[in-house]
Write an enzyme that holds these catalytic residues in place. Structure first.
Site, PDB file in Angstrom:
ATOM      1  N   HIS A   1      75.535 -69.333   4.147  1.00 51.91           N
ATOM      2  CA  HIS A   1      75.965 -68.014   3.409  1.00 51.91           C
ATOM      3  C   HIS A   1      77.372 -68.089   3.286  1.00 51.91           C
ATOM      4  O   HIS A   1      78.010 -67.771   2.351  1.00 51.91           O
ATOM      5  CB  HIS A   1      75.419 -66.908   4.148  1.00 51.91           C
ATOM      6  CG  HIS A   1      75.719 -65.547   3.771  1.00 51.91           C
ATOM      7  ND1 HIS A   1      74.950 -64.810   2.999  1.00 51.91           N
ATOM      8  CD2 HIS A   1      76.944 -64.786   3.833  1.00 51.91           C
ATOM      9  CE1 HIS A   1      75.755 -63.586   2.588  1.00 51.91           C
ATOM     10  NE2 HIS A   1      76.800 -63.836   2.988  1.00 51.91           N
ATOM     11  N   GLU A   2      77.991 -68.455   4.396  1.00 51.07           N
ATOM     12  CA  GLU A   2      79.443 -68.382   4.622  1.00 51.07           C
ATOM     13  C   GLU A   2      80.052 -69.477   3.606  1.00 51.07           C
ATOM     14  O   GLU A   2      81.246 -69.293   2.939  1.00 51.07           O
ATOM     15  CB  GLU A   2      80.107 -68.354   5.849  1.00 51.07           C
ATOM     16  CG  GLU A   2      79.565 -67.286   6.894  1.00 51.07           C
ATOM     17  CD  GLU A   2      79.824 -65.971   6.309  1.00 51.07           C
ATOM     18  OE1 GLU A   2      80.845 -65.675   5.558  1.00 51.07           O
ATOM     19  OE2 GLU A   2      78.996 -64.804   6.345  1.00 51.07           O
TER      20      GLU A   2
ATOM     21  N   HIS B   1      80.484 -68.316   0.101  1.00 56.42           N
ATOM     22  CA  HIS B   1      81.553 -67.650  -0.290  1.00 56.42           C
ATOM     23  C   HIS B   1      82.683 -68.280  -0.193  1.00 56.42           C
ATOM     24  O   HIS B   1      83.659 -67.861  -1.173  1.00 56.42           O
ATOM     25  CB  HIS B   1      81.780 -66.614   0.986  1.00 56.42           C
ATOM     26  CG  HIS B   1      80.930 -65.377   1.097  1.00 56.42           C
ATOM     27  ND1 HIS B   1      80.415 -64.661  -0.208  1.00 56.42           N
ATOM     28  CD2 HIS B   1      80.239 -64.805   2.133  1.00 56.42           C
ATOM     29  CE1 HIS B   1      79.588 -63.695   0.352  1.00 56.42           C
ATOM     30  NE2 HIS B   1      79.188 -63.752   1.371  1.00 56.42           N
TER      31      HIS B   1
ATOM     32  N   GLU C   1      76.674 -60.741  -2.308  1.00 61.50           N
ATOM     33  CA  GLU C   1      75.851 -61.061  -0.993  1.00 61.50           C
ATOM     34  C   GLU C   1      74.766 -61.670  -1.336  1.00 61.50           C
ATOM     35  O   GLU C   1      74.087 -62.594  -0.669  1.00 61.50           O
ATOM     36  CB  GLU C   1      75.658 -59.863   0.035  1.00 61.50           C
ATOM     37  CG  GLU C   1      77.066 -59.282   0.555  1.00 61.50           C
ATOM     38  CD  GLU C   1      78.059 -60.315   1.346  1.00 61.50           C
ATOM     39  OE1 GLU C   1      77.019 -61.008   2.107  1.00 61.50           O
ATOM     40  OE2 GLU C   1      78.901 -60.474   1.274  1.00 61.50           O
TER      41      GLU C   1
END
Length: 654
Positions: free
Chosen positions: A177-178, A181, A262
């Protein structure tokens, strides 16, 4: 939404962010004017009735109102620029400012070692330098964030609770997930947002200081001065309220910018790992855990939009993240909320002691064969979006690196000699000249280390070279700017010693110089150029690529041009009317390619997608791509800031 669309969306959101920030500033300027002019009108008014400035008063005092407005705008702007400049030293500074502890590969704790390995594998799989890794040791909640302006200065931070509560699959989902980003442009947007919001917040901080000063002065002053102190107190209260009105609007801005991103990051984490249980399991544990995701010892005001999950309690209007249940159901449509209660009972008193952190690899991915087939679609869809095969390959690569080389990549003294050793020539006479250059710049100790490591590198395969560069980079990038520039210059001189630069030397040096430049100048601006503005650069790059291993180089060149013509009608018209460059390989292909890539990095992101697609068609014109051509393509993509994962094949299919 692929990498290029995500980057384009992030760029549009940056423009929206600036517009919303300007509207918030206008509102704050109006409020500051109201407070200060009301103070001026009412000071000394013995009637005791509060009076607000009307239209006539404002028109009669326009110079004063203009001065207050300009001073407020200037103060907010300078405060924001100061904050953004202070963040330019990298994501590590953000992590350290929140109390993060740096984690290294030498750590003995199995949970922290597992974290480092997961991040390292994700970096190799993504084709970006290894980020710095931090842990918020005082936080028992489950949360994480990525910070920085570029892949070259990124840092990934997790809480202690994340390490102690999540399994390896769940941790990998959070890190995926990070990384989404980092790769999709959110990290850069979020870091800039920190700077913008600081300019709004600082007014509230000044108001608080004025309140404290006025309170102190009111106690210590005689009666004749208390009226002035009361006025100052009211001014401070006004500024304090204005500042936090600004924070309210800032929270709205963060919520508007980050919520949809997100969902995208959650979906990307699933693509990285090819299973929903990891990321969904982490979200379920946040919902079930008593401490949840709320940070206790960190002021989350500035960083709430950067976190994996909500770091503080906000109303649904101000929340920077979608509700947890909504995120879980987006991943698992059949999820039932009663599962949270059962999980909460199971988690009571449970923490990991490190035995679960033992590494194991079930990878079936292998190293690149002699030749393999690629298509524009497969390449552009994997840029910035590694999948399970890339993660497995990265795990295999990391665990297969010879121990001495792996240790050197994580050593403060040996990381730079290792990177230089990757560029040393197999020919002894050429290598001697290269070592003399290294000795001249860095001394004999570096030469000895580079020689020793080069012997190890010769015994290993070429597939380890780019991963070694990626994982050694964090120990190189934090050097002073002058040293980084000297290293980049030395790299160029090393590959030009024998007057012949092969594709691998060029690829490795180009990737290294790009990462060094990003580390030295992280606030790189987005490109705005179109392909039609850079015909000579396009022609030079495609001429070089067409000549790489193609008997029919002119046909390979034309294949790429046809692809660009389908993307941009004006290019097709220029080709048809003979106004577009023909195939003409430059005599000095290294300098020509360097110059072309420096210009093409300024393209709009969707034009970069078209460029990469066309390059793939040119490279694969003969029906195959060699490992050297693949590494050259990866180097070009890295220069264009479109990170391309390593090429993967199924070992079971050979």
């Amino acid at each position: 939404m692929n990498f290029f669309q995500s980057q384009d969306d992030a760029r549009r959101k940056t423009r929206s962010l600036i517009l919303m920030f300007m509207l918030a500033v206008i509102a704050i300027v109006a409020a500051v004017n109201l407070v200060i002019t009301a103070l001026i009108i009412n000071v000394g008014d013995e009637a005791g009735a509060a009076t607000l400035p009307d239209f006539n008063w404002i028109m009669n005092n326009l110079p004063l109102v203009a001065s207050i407005s300009l001073a407020t705008i200037g103060f907010i702007s300078l405060s924001s620029l100061y904050k953004i400049a202070s963040l330019s030293s990298g994501g590590g500074k953000v992590a350290r400012s929140l109390g993060g502890t740096l984690i290294t590969a030498e750590g003995k704790d199995p949970l922290r070692r597992r974290l480092y390995n997961v991040v390292e594998e994700m970096a190799i799989a993504s084709g970006i330098p290894m980020p710095e890794v931090y842990v918020l040791e005082q936080e028992s909640a489950i949360n994480a964030f990525a910070a920085g302006f570029t892949t070259g200065d990124a840092a990934v931070t997790v809480t202690r609770g994340t390490l102690e509560t999540l399994t390896r699959d769940e941790l990998q989902g959070v890190i995926g997930h990070e990384f989404s980003h980092i790769l999709n442009g959110d990290m850069r947007l979020n870091t800039r947002l920190m700077g913008f919001l600081f300019g709004i917040l600082v007014i509230g901080l000044i108001g608080r200081a004025v309140l404290n000063s006025a309170r102190y002065g009111n106690i210590r002053s005689d009666n004749s001065r208390r009226d002035g102190a009361a006025a100052i107190y009211l001014a401070g209260l006004g500024l304090f309220l204005i500042g936090y009105i600004g924070v309210f609007f800032g929270q709205l801005i963060k919520a508007a910018v980050s919520r949809q991103r997100e969902f995208l990051a959650d979906a990307s984490a699933v693509q990285f790992t090819r299973q929903t249980q990891g990321i969904a399991g982490a979200l379920k544990k946040i919902a079930a855990a008593q401490q949840g995701s709320e940070l206790q010892r960190v002021d989350t005001e500035e960083v709430s939009h950067m976190l994996f999950a909500t770091g503080a309690s906000f109303s649904s209007l101000l929340a920077t993240h979608p509700p947890l249940i909504q995120r879980i159901k987006a991943l698992e449509p059949n999820f039932e909320e009663s599962e949270i209660d059962r999980l909460a009972e199971q988690m009571l008193g449970q923490t990991q002691n490190g035995s679960e952190a033992i590494e194991g690899s079930s990878s079936t991915a292998g190293f690149a064969p002699q030749h393999f087939v690629v298509t524009p679609a497969t390449v552009t869809e994997t840029v910035g979006m590694p999948d399970e095969g890339h993660i497995q390959l990265a795990s295999t690569l990391r665990q297969s690196i010879p121990e001495n080389l792996y240790r050197a990549a994580h050593s403060g003294t040996d990381a730079l000699p290792l990177v230089l050793a990757l560029l040393l020539d197999a020919n002894e006479a050429v290598r001697r000249i290269q070592l003399d250059l290294i000795a001249e710049q860095l001394g004999g100790t570096t030469v000895m280390a580079a020689e020793t490591l080069q012997l190890e590198i010769q015994k290993s395969g070429p597939e380890f070279r780019l991963p070694l560069l990626q994982i050694a980079f964090p120990l190189i990038k934090n050097r002073p700017l002058e040293q980084l520039e000297r290293i980049a210059d030395l790299v160029q001189r090393l590959i030009e010693v024998d007057g012949v630069v092969d594709t691998f030397e060029f690829a490795l040096s180009r990737v290294l110089k790009t990462h060094l430049n990003d580390a030295a100048h992280p606030q790189r601006r987005h490109g705005n150029l179109r392909l039609t503005q850079l015909p000579e650069a396009v022609g030079a790059l495609f001429s070089v690529m067409a000549k790489q291993g193609h008997a029919e180089a002119d046909a390979a060149y034309q294949k790429g041009m046809e692809c660009l013509g389908r993307h941009e009608q004006r290019i097709k018209m220029l080709i048809d009317t003979k106004q577009w460059p023909d195939y003409e390989p430059p005599q000095d292909w290294v300098s020509a390619t360097d110059a072309a890539l420096n210009q093409l990095d300024g393209l709009q992101v969707l034009d970069k997608q078209a460029l990469v697609s066309a390059l793939v068609l040119t490279l694969s014109h003969d029906g195959k791509v060699s490992p050297h051509e693949a590494e050259l393509l990866r180097a070009i993509c890295a220069t264009l800031h479109c990170p391309l994962p390593p090429f993967v094949f199924d070992a079971n299919g050979i």
